[in-house]
Design a protein around this motif. Structure first.
Motif, PDB file in Angstrom:
ATOM      1  N   GLY A  54      29.901  32.065  44.121  1.00  0.00           N
ATOM      2  CA  GLY A  54      29.557  33.579  44.381  1.00  0.00           C
ATOM      3  C   GLY A  54      28.622  34.185  43.401  1.00  0.00           C
ATOM      4  O   GLY A  54      27.454  33.785  43.395  1.00  0.00           O
ATOM      5  N   THR A  65      42.665  41.072  32.559  1.00  0.00           N
ATOM      6  CA  THR A  65      43.089  42.338  31.630  1.00  0.00           C
ATOM      7  C   THR A  65      42.500  42.303  30.328  1.00  0.00           C
ATOM      8  O   THR A  65      42.905  43.205  29.446  1.00  0.00           O
ATOM      9  N   GLU A 195      27.289  26.687  46.431  1.00  0.00           N
ATOM     10  CA  GLU A 195      28.728  26.024  46.557  1.00  0.00           C
ATOM     11  C   GLU A 195      28.648  24.675  46.154  1.00  0.00           C
ATOM     12  O   GLU A 195      28.106  23.863  47.211  1.00  0.00           O
ATOM     13  N   PHE A 357      40.741  34.185  29.074  1.00  0.00           N
ATOM     14  CA  PHE A 357      39.715  35.144  28.887  1.00  0.00           C
ATOM     15  C   PHE A 357      39.363  35.085  27.288  1.00  0.00           C
ATOM     16  O   PHE A 357      38.202  34.844  27.024  1.00  0.00           O
TER      17      PHE A 357
END
Ligand code: FAD
Length: 404
Positions: A54, A65, A195, A357
């Motif tokens: 992508g 978050t 991809e 993250f």
């Protein structure tokens, strides 16, 4: 109306794929981009492609978050996450990019006597590992977060919390963009809209990757595809001990500053912080089923909102703006896999599940070392895929922010 900006310089280039790279990295999320950056900067390997199906940072990196902390229980995990937190502390300067890294602290609430015993054990373990941590009383929590319902009458009364002052949040896009720009400047090719559809092997070693833009030969292939890691592994007939689940998050309408730290509750199961823009950033739990659709179920949203209102009755009339999902790759021991494989030149960094993250710079750093030396970085060694056959699991379910 954008024509006024038409002379903006590109932040990174848009190259045509070369025929051969020394290292191909599958996945242009924060981890993949950090891996490319550290490979180029610290190991002098610059003939690298990051292949992203992508756009850069559009996977879980864009959907999380952004809670950053290192207060895990076991030595192996806390050393790895602390390594990452230390890198975060100098990263904006290193990348010359504003990552909006905000060390506003993280509270993990305790609601039962057993919660509090676990919190004490974890904070003691953290301090023995040189990681900052404190156990707070209910009164101290209330002083820190006046809008939190700390009354005795609450359904799950707050009995105290662990507090890591150096923890906090960061801007998710910025870390991906910062690493991307820095990697590009060091000569790394960032191939978006590309991809990987297969991995070619010969005589037990990787040869390269099949993509929608043709075959790209590579001496080493590093897979950093988060929720899609099992799909990539299947391309070489490997089965990883992972389950891919939807995990959701949501943001409210922007409010004036009202919450200046991160509040997490495993027991009531909700966590919340306030972004610099003013939105309440709310994290949910995983959906019980496995899947690859980047959305989740309404009952999880309902349960999460009930938990947030339980803790913060003051938010009951706040409107939600958006909710979304990512696909997280959960491991049975709630710890990642950073590993070589039985196929020469093939490496995996995955299994970060609901909490990778915070590890973006640290994971990239130790994974780059593992790829460059074909030997695990000392901090990555306990996270080898072999632990699922040797039994040396590192059970971090108690310290994972989201139960799974
Ligand atoms: P990603 O950013 O997902 O990157 C992987 C990339 O691989 C994607 O861009 C994808 O498009 C690409 N890809 C996949 N297959 C292919 C292919 N065949 N060919 C080419 N490219 C491919 N972690 C925390 O530490 N704190 C949090 O507060 C937190 N909250 C979260 C909340 C939610 C709702 C979610 C979903 C996750 C949360 N996490 C959190 C987890 C965290 O987001 C991830 O662990 C981390 O972002 C993983 O980074 P990554 O770079 O490995 O993955």
């Amino acid at each position: 109306s954008l024509s006024y900006h038409e002379n903006w310089q590109r932040v990174w280039s848009n190259p045509t794929p070369k025929k051969h790279y020394d290292v191909v990295i599958i996945g242009g999320g924060g981890h993949g981009l950090a891996t490319a950056y550290y490979l180029a900067k610290e190991h002098g390997i610059t003939n690298i492609a990051v292949i992203e199906k992508g756009y850069l940072g559009g996977g879980n990196t864009a959907r999380n978050t952004t809670i950053v902390r290192s207060n895990y229980l076991w030595d192996e995990a806390s050393h790895l996450y602390e390594h990452s937190l230390k890198l975060w502390e100098g990263l904006a300067q290193e990348l010359n990019y504003n990552l909006m890294f905000s060390q506003r602290g993280v509270l993990n609430l305790g609601h039962t006597l057993q919660d509090m015993r676990d919190i004490e054990r974890r904070v003691n373990a953290n301090r023995l590992n040189g990681i900052d941590g404190e156990v707070l009383t209910t009164a101290q929590v209330q002083e820190m977060v006046p809008i939190l319902d700390c009354s005795k009458g609450a359904r799950y009364p707050v009995m105290g919390a662990s507090w890591q002052a150096r923890a906090g949040t960061a801007r998710h896009d910025a870390v991906a963009w910062g690493f991307a720009r820095a990697a590009d400047a060091l000569g790394v090719d960032l191939l978006q809209q590309t991809e990987v559809t297969g991995i070619r092997r010969k005589d037990g070693a990787v040869e390269g990757v099949e993509t929608n833009r043709g075959f790209i030969s590579a001496s080493k292939v590093a897979c950093v595809a988060a929720g899609n890691s099992s799909v990539i592994a299947k391309m070489v007939g490997m089965e990883l001990p992972l389950e891919s689940h939807p995990l959701q998050a949501m943001v409210s309408e922007p409010l004036k500053p009202i919450l200046d730290t991160v509040v997490m509750s495993n027991h009531v199961h909700g966590y919340v912080s306030q972004s610099d823009k003013g939105d309440l950033v709310i994290g949910a739990g995983i959906d019980g089923y496995t899947g690859y659709g980047q959305r989740g179920s309404f009952n999880v949203v309902e349960h999460t909102i009930a938990a947030i209102i339980e803790m913060f009755p003051i938010f009951s009339r706040v409107r939600l703006n958006r909710a979304w999902g990512g696909i997280v790759d959960t491991c049975p021991d709630a710890c990642p896999i950073i590993s070589k494989t039985h196929i020469k030149g093939l490496y995996f960094n995955c299994g970060w599940g609901t909490g990778g993250f915070k590890a973006t710079p640290g994971a990239g750093h130790v994974f780059a070392h593992t790829i460059a030396h074909d030997e695990p970085h000392p901090l990555a060694k306990p996270f080898s895929i072999d632990r699922f056959t040797s039994g040396e699991l590192i059970d971090e379910h108690g310290a994972a922010g989201v139960a799974h």
